[in-house]
Design a protein around this motif. Structure first.
Motif, PDB file in Angstrom:
ATOM      1  N   LEU A 264       0.861  -1.183   0.000  1.00 53.50           N
ATOM      2  CA  LEU A 264       0.000   0.000   0.000  1.00 53.50           C
ATOM      3  C   LEU A 264       0.895   1.230   0.000  1.00 53.50           C
ATOM      4  O   LEU A 264       1.760   1.378   0.867  1.00 53.50           O
ATOM      5  N   ARG A 265       0.684   2.118  -0.975  1.00 48.00           N
ATOM      6  CA  ARG A 265       1.481   3.343  -1.070  1.00 48.00           C
ATOM      7  C   ARG A 265       0.564   4.558  -1.088  1.00 48.00           C
ATOM      8  O   ARG A 265      -0.467   4.568  -1.757  1.00 48.00           O
ATOM      9  N   VAL A 266       0.971   5.566  -0.348  1.00 49.57           N
ATOM     10  CA  VAL A 266       0.345   6.883  -0.410  1.00 49.57           C
ATOM     11  C   VAL A 266       1.415   7.798  -0.981  1.00 49.57           C
ATOM     12  O   VAL A 266       2.421   8.087  -0.319  1.00 49.57           O
ATOM     13  N   GLY A 267       1.209   8.238  -2.233  1.00 48.63           N
ATOM     14  CA  GLY A 267       2.293   8.920  -2.929  1.00 48.63           C
ATOM     15  C   GLY A 267       3.462   7.961  -3.068  1.00 48.63           C
ATOM     16  O   GLY A 267       3.316   6.833  -3.540  1.00 48.63           O
ATOM     17  N   GLU A 268       4.640   8.386  -2.650  1.00 49.33           N
ATOM     18  CA  GLU A 268       5.831   7.531  -2.703  1.00 49.33           C
ATOM     19  C   GLU A 268       6.079   6.792  -1.397  1.00 49.33           C
ATOM     20  O   GLU A 268       7.027   6.022  -1.283  1.00 49.33           O
ATOM     21  N   ARG A 269       5.220   7.022  -0.399  1.00 48.27           N
ATOM     22  CA  ARG A 269       5.426   6.448   0.933  1.00 48.27           C
ATOM     23  C   ARG A 269       4.681   5.118   1.063  1.00 48.27           C
ATOM     24  O   ARG A 269       3.497   5.024   0.748  1.00 48.27           O
ATOM     25  N   GLU A 270       5.378   4.087   1.544  1.00 47.50           N
ATOM     26  CA  GLU A 270       4.726   2.810   1.788  1.00 47.50           C
ATOM     27  C   GLU A 270       4.096   2.823   3.179  1.00 47.50           C
ATOM     28  O   GLU A 270       4.723   3.223   4.162  1.00 47.50           O
ATOM     29  N   VAL A 271       2.853   2.383   3.237  1.00 46.25           N
ATOM     30  CA  VAL A 271       2.080   2.389   4.478  1.00 46.25           C
ATOM     31  C   VAL A 271       1.937   0.954   4.971  1.00 46.25           C
ATOM     32  O   VAL A 271       1.590   0.050   4.192  1.00 46.25           O
ATOM     33  N   PRO A 272       2.195   0.698   6.257  1.00 41.70           N
ATOM     34  CA  PRO A 272       2.040  -0.664   6.780  1.00 41.70           C
ATOM     35  C   PRO A 272       0.594  -1.155   6.629  1.00 41.70           C
ATOM     36  O   PRO A 272      -0.361  -0.395   6.812  1.00 41.70           O
ATOM     37  N   VAL A 273       0.448  -2.428   6.315  1.00 47.59           N
ATOM     38  CA  VAL A 273      -0.873  -3.053   6.192  1.00 47.59           C
ATOM     39  C   VAL A 273      -1.094  -3.956   7.399  1.00 47.59           C
ATOM     40  O   VAL A 273      -0.330  -4.902   7.615  1.00 47.59           O
ATOM     41  N   PRO A 274      -2.099  -3.687   8.202  1.00 43.32           N
ATOM     42  CA  PRO A 274      -2.327  -4.515   9.401  1.00 43.32           C
ATOM     43  C   PRO A 274      -2.886  -5.883   9.035  1.00 43.32           C
ATOM     44  O   PRO A 274      -3.285  -6.140   7.899  1.00 43.32           O
ATOM     45  N   ASP A 275      -2.927  -6.747  10.023  1.00 39.43           N
ATOM     46  CA  ASP A 275      -3.547  -8.055   9.841  1.00 39.43           C
ATOM     47  C   ASP A 275      -5.041  -7.899   9.590  1.00 39.43           C
ATOM     48  O   ASP A 275      -5.655  -6.886   9.938  1.00 39.43           O
ATOM     49  N   HIS A 276      -5.623  -8.937   9.004  1.00 38.73           N
ATOM     50  CA  HIS A 276      -7.059  -8.932   8.759  1.00 38.73           C
ATOM     51  C   HIS A 276      -7.827  -8.981  10.081  1.00 38.73           C
ATOM     52  O   HIS A 276      -7.369  -9.568  11.077  1.00 38.73           O
ATOM     53  N   ASN A 277      -9.013  -8.393  10.063  1.00 41.65           N
ATOM     54  CA  ASN A 277      -9.965  -8.558  11.150  1.00 41.65           C
ATOM     55  C   ASN A 277     -10.666  -9.916  10.997  1.00 41.65           C
ATOM     56  O   ASN A 277     -10.496 -10.595   9.976  1.00 41.65           O
ATOM     57  N   PRO A 278     -11.453 -10.337  11.990  1.00 40.01           N
ATOM     58  CA  PRO A 278     -12.179 -11.609  11.840  1.00 40.01           C
ATOM     59  C   PRO A 278     -13.001 -11.634  10.557  1.00 40.01           C
ATOM     60  O   PRO A 278     -13.613 -10.635  10.172  1.00 40.01           O
ATOM     61  N   ASP A 279     -13.009 -12.797   9.881  1.00 43.90           N
ATOM     62  CA  ASP A 279     -13.710 -12.921   8.613  1.00 43.90           C
ATOM     63  C   ASP A 279     -15.227 -12.950   8.835  1.00 43.90           C
ATOM     64  O   ASP A 279     -15.699 -13.074   9.976  1.00 43.90           O
ATOM     65  N   PRO A 280     -16.016 -12.813   7.765  1.00 45.20           N
ATOM     66  CA  PRO A 280     -17.479 -12.748   7.932  1.00 45.20           C
ATOM     67  C   PRO A 280     -18.086 -13.954   8.631  1.00 45.20           C
ATOM     68  O   PRO A 280     -19.059 -13.805   9.385  1.00 45.20           O
ATOM     69  N   PHE A 281     -17.541 -15.158   8.397  1.00 49.88           N
ATOM     70  CA  PHE A 281     -18.094 -16.325   9.087  1.00 49.88           C
ATOM     71  C   PHE A 281     -17.898 -16.191  10.587  1.00 49.88           C
ATOM     72  O   PHE A 281     -18.829 -16.445  11.378  1.00 49.88           O
ATOM     73  N   ALA A 282     -16.704 -15.793  11.001  1.00 49.44           N
ATOM     74  CA  ALA A 282     -16.450 -15.593  12.434  1.00 49.44           C
ATOM     75  C   ALA A 282     -17.322 -14.474  12.989  1.00 49.44           C
ATOM     76  O   ALA A 282     -17.803 -14.551  14.132  1.00 49.44           O
ATOM     77  N   GLN A 283     -17.532 -13.424  12.202  1.00 44.48           N
ATOM     78  CA  GLN A 283     -18.416 -12.341  12.627  1.00 44.48           C
ATOM     79  C   GLN A 283     -19.830 -12.859  12.851  1.00 44.48           C
ATOM     80  O   GLN A 283     -20.516 -12.461  13.800  1.00 44.48           O
ATOM     81  N   TRP A 284     -20.284 -13.733  11.951  1.00 45.81           N
ATOM     82  CA  TRP A 284     -21.618 -14.330  12.084  1.00 45.81           C
ATOM     83  C   TRP A 284     -21.747 -15.085  13.400  1.00 45.81           C
ATOM     84  O   TRP A 284     -22.721 -14.897  14.145  1.00 45.81           O
TER      85      TRP A 284
END
Length: 325
Positions: A264-284
């Motif tokens: 993930l880049r904003v302009g020339e800067r790379e932005v850290p990507v966090p881990d995924h949140n619980p998936d929809p099945f787990a949310q259910w």
């Protein structure tokens, strides 16, 4: 939760049925106990694969479970889901929720009336890059957003070794599938464009093509216009395997994301990507356990349906149509 929820898979029509069956077996809060399908061959094969009983008696299956995973043909969603809701069974379903907004709202009304928990599988809303992009937008770093584009494609319709492609022909049957690449895979770019740019588009245009001639479109581009002059572009296809990409442009900056390398880049800067949140099945499962309603998920599921229906109409009629989200 004192004991796992007993879950049945209703329909092995969709290619993700096996994914959800695996989730039902893997999640500590659920137990896969049965498969139903009005297509005996599909249903029996699914039941055999996961070592659970197969039944053609939908009423009997509903009587013995706490919740259902619905992966039937899209045109059967309304009837099967309303029946399950009226039987008091919690529902997890593959997108698209329904072929029309009216049917989607009827399904949700039935769920609410019976106090059951309904969640639609919109998995990329839970992915880490989505949260990171939302944070960048909220920070104001991009300024006023003017353009957004999301592309998702796979090669499921591309012929290989004399075969038509790994995506089954039933995905190209207009009555069952409702639509092709846009209605299935394109749902993900649709709800992400709606998340980033908003659901208040006022115009929709679309061009669909069938590169491999299997009946429905396997290559699609949808353009949505907004009252504040933003433009959103939604791309989906079954004709190429390329990186999933997101582009956002604003008056003060730009953002790009590609799942190749999870960058993930904003302009020339790379932005850290966090881990995924619980998936929809787990949310259910969490909504069932906690007695909560999936408000945002259901709102977005209806708006997703609304835009897909409009895009299909625009493509069929070959014109830009007015749209009110």
């Amino acid at each position: 939760m004192s004991k796992p929820l007993k879950v049945a898979v209703l329909g092995f029509w969709h290619v993700h049925a096996r994914d959800y069956a695996r989730q039902a077996q893997a999640h500590s809060g659920t137990e896969l106990v049965a498969v139903w399908d009005d297509d005996v061959a599909l249903g029996q094969a699914g039941a055999d694969e996961f070592g659970v009983p197969f039944s053609q008696d939908l009423d009997g299956v509903l009587a013995d479970v706490d919740g259902v995973v619905i992966t039937t043909p899209t045109n059967e969603h309304r009837d099967v889901m309303v029946k399950a809701a009226n039987a008091g069974k919690h529902i997890f379903t593959e997108k698209l929720l329904a072929p029309t907004v009216a049917e989607a709202e009827e399904i949700i009304a039935a769920a609410d009336a019976n106090g059951i928990k309904l969640v639609v599988s919109l998995p990329r809303l839970a992915h880490g890059y989505t949260q990171a992009i939302k944070d960048v937008i909220a920070s104001g770093e991009l300024g006023r957003l003017t353009y957004g584009r999301v592309r998702l494609s796979h090669d499921g319709a591309v012929p290989r070794d004399g075969a038509e492609g790994w995506l089954p022909q039933r995905f190209f049957e207009p009555k069952a599938a409702i639509g092709g690449a846009l209605t299935d895979l394109g749902c993900h770019p649709v709800y992400l464009v709606q998340l980033f740019l908003g659901t208040d588009a006022d115009s929709v245009s679309a061009i669909y093509r069938s590169v491999n001639g299997r009946g429905l479109e396997d290559n699609a581009v949808v353009t949505v216009g907004y009252p504040d002059q933003k433009i959103g572009v939604i791309e989906a296809g079954f004709t190429s395997r390329n990186p999933f990409t997101i582009e956002l442009f604003g008056t003060e900056g730009s953002l790009t994301y590609a799942d190749a390398g999870n960058v993930l880049r904003v302009g020339e800067r790379e932005v850290p990507v966090p881990d995924h949140n619980p998936d929809p099945f787990a949310q259910w499962v969490d909504h069932i356990t906690n007695g909560t309603r999936a408000d945002d998920n259901l709102t977005r599921a209806v708006e997703l349906t609304r835009l897909v229906v409009a895009a299909n109409q625009a493509a069929e009629e070959g014109r830009t149509i007015s749209y009110g989200g």
